[in-house]
Design an enzyme around this catalytic site. Structure first.
Site, PDB file in Angstrom:
ATOM      1  N   ASP A 150      11.215   0.517   0.441  1.00 20.39           N
ATOM      2  CA  ASP A 150      10.834   1.923   0.242  1.00 20.39           C
ATOM      3  C   ASP A 150      11.797   2.617  -0.736  1.00 20.39           C
ATOM      4  O   ASP A 150      13.014   2.668  -0.498  1.00 20.39           O
ATOM      5  CB  ASP A 150      10.869   2.596   1.630  1.00 20.39           C
ATOM      6  N   GLY A 198       2.906   4.878  -5.239  1.00 24.93           N
ATOM      7  CA  GLY A 198       1.971   4.759  -6.363  1.00 24.93           C
ATOM      8  C   GLY A 198       2.563   5.138  -7.713  1.00 24.93           C
ATOM      9  O   GLY A 198       1.844   5.164  -8.718  1.00 24.93           O
ATOM     10  N   ASP A 219       2.625   9.675   1.970  1.00 26.74           N
ATOM     11  CA  ASP A 219       2.408   9.291   3.365  1.00 26.74           C
ATOM     12  C   ASP A 219       1.082   9.791   3.959  1.00 26.74           C
ATOM     13  O   ASP A 219       0.652  10.915   3.707  1.00 26.74           O
ATOM     14  CB  ASP A 219       3.541   9.845   4.236  1.00 26.74           C
TER      15      ASP A 219
HETATM   16  C1  GAL Z   1       8.505   6.931   4.014  1.00 29.98           C
HETATM   17  C2  GAL Z   1       7.376   5.912   4.069  1.00 29.98           C
HETATM   18  C3  GAL Z   1       6.896   5.846   5.487  1.00 29.98           C
HETATM   19  C4  GAL Z   1       8.035   5.444   6.390  1.00 29.98           C
HETATM   20  C5  GAL Z   1       9.218   6.389   6.222  1.00 29.98           C
HETATM   21  C6  GAL Z   1      10.431   5.907   6.991  1.00 29.98           C
HETATM   22  O1  GAL Z   1       8.986   7.000   2.702  1.00 29.98           O
HETATM   23  O2  GAL Z   1       6.365   6.294   3.183  1.00 29.98           O
HETATM   24  O3  GAL Z   1       5.813   4.934   5.592  1.00 29.98           O
HETATM   25  O4  GAL Z   1       8.419   4.124   6.089  1.00 29.98           O
HETATM   26  O5  GAL Z   1       9.566   6.515   4.860  1.00 29.98           O
HETATM   27  O6  GAL Z   1      11.537   6.730   6.815  1.00 29.98           O
END
Ligand code: GAL
Length: 401
Positions: A150, A198, A219
């Site tokens: 991420d 994306g 999200d």
């Molecule tokens: C976001 C991600 C989520 C989750 C979250 C955890 O950036 O899109 O799906 O993983 O971080 O902190």
């Protein structure tokens, strides 16, 4: 000259074989969109060892494992500190990662983990910047099969230190490539799930850095409007998906929040049409039977997991009624009609235009939510309640007769 030519030929052949291996390797670990469960959507930072074991137990007990849900994925907040050698350790919520992966594997399941290319994860825990190879090695030693990577703090930590936007994107791409190479170097097949919302049309370059799936949006949340925006927003991305590399419109919210049964059905149907990864994100030990019935609908899962791996497309939309189709192996066709808005009631049926789907004549199919045989005819009225869906599989679609 002759020798040089042969050497060149050998080099080309070896390179091609390498490329082929990388491709077949990718297709092998995610030949169809990954299915499983992920801790984030329901548990967020409350995930712990006990909860992950319970999720694994429930995947087996509910029949979800038999329906194809294989990965048990720990999302953010498992991370502890690095030791003097820089090796990452799990925090107190996860006392023994190896014992946990052994437990999940003993159930015939696989297990996934989460990190990112920055200093910190989105929830502020240590991430992999400067420790990519070391972390990949640790994940492999622990026995993980899947990594969600991420972007998060990599944006301020690294990318934004470079003022030129195009260069920022190149830095981001290199960061994913780096982790991919580190995973490959471990020798363990590990699915790479890219999570960078994306950016820079990831669908165009995701496969080149070994992405098996890539988030196409920000999200998801357990609200119909958000699910609809994300789901219908996938139109046009279909050509980028295929065996080994999938568009990821984010994990499932089925069973979460205040979604109605119609909304849960529509969400699940649309994700199946989209060949989306099916990662349940609900509280499995407390799952209601009607939610289990949705998540384990084998006919709908078969659409998602169809071997052809061809993502569905929007055939047409009329007002807030969306009509999508997906071509399936053996010449079959899935037709999905969703009444996405709140303005059309079943008192004003929607009339299905088969010509817009390239079909003529009566189409015999199966309604995948009632399990009953249906016949679709041109301009037939469909009485769909707001946010509800009709999902039909037509085994032998009649086209152009
Ligand atoms: C976001 C991600 C989520 C989750 C979250 C955890 O950036 O899109 O799906 O993983 O971080 O902190």
């Amino acid at each position: 000259m002759h020798l040089r030519f042969s050497l060149a030929a050998v080099v080309v052949a070896v390179l091609c074989a390498g490329q082929l291996n990388a491709q077949t390797g990718a297709a092998k670990i995610a030949a169809t969109p990954p299915m499983g469960w992920n801790s984030w959507n329901y548990f967020a930072d409350r995930v712990d060892d006990k909860g992950v074991r319970a999720a694994a137990d429930q995947l087996v007990a509910t029949g979800m494992k038999d329906a194809g849900y294989v990965y048990v994925n720990i999302d953010d907040t498992w991370e502890g500190e690095r030791d003097a050698q820089g090796v990452i350790h799990s925090n107190a919520k996860f006392p023994d990662m190896k014992a946990l992966t052994d437990y999940v594997h003993s159930k015939g399941l696989k297990i996934g983990l989460y990190s990112g290319p920055g200093n910190k994860t989105c929830a502020g825990y240590p991430a992999s910047l400067g420790h990519e190879e070391q972390d990949a090695k640790t994940y492999a030693e622990w026995g993980f099969d899947y990594l969600k990577y991420d972007l998060c703090s990599f944006i301020p930590d690294v990318m934004q230190k470079e003022p030129d936007h195009a260069k920022q994107m190149k830095i981001m791409i290199a960061a994913y490539d780096k982790m991919h190479k580190a995973l490959v170097a471990t020798g363990r097949p590990i699915v790479l799930s890219m999570c960078q919302y994306g950016w820079d049309s990831v669908w165009e370059w995701g496969p080149s850095v070994g992405g098996n799936l890539w988030r196409t949006t920000g999200d998801i949340s357990p609200e119909w409007d958000r699910i609809a925006v994300i789901g219908f927003g996938q139109a046009g991305l279909e050509k980028y998906a295929g065996p080994g590399h999938w568009n990821d419109p984010d994990m499932l919210e089925v069973g979460n929040g205040k979604l109605t049964l119609a909304e849960n059905r529509s969400h699940f149907s649309l994700w199946a049409i989209l060949a989306a990864p099916l990662l349940a994100g609900n509280d499995l030990p407390n799952m209601k039977p009607e939610i289990k019935a949705i998540l384990t609908n084998k006919d709908v899962i078969a659409i998602d997991q169809d071997a052809l791996g061809k993502q569905g497309t929007r055939a047409y939309a009329e007002g807030e009624v969306e009509v999508w189709t997906r071509h399936l192996s053996g010449g079959a066709l899935a037709i999905c009609v969703i009444n996405a808005g709140s303005d059309r009631y079943s008192t004003h049926p929607f009339h299905l235009n088969l010509a817009k789907l390239g079909l003529t004549g009566e189409q015999a199919g199966k309604d995948l939510w009632t399990g009953k045989a249906v016949k679709l005819t041109n301009e037939m009225p469909l009485e769909l309640a707001s946010h509800d869906v009709l999902l039909v599989r037509v085994e032998k679609p009649g086209m152009g007769k």
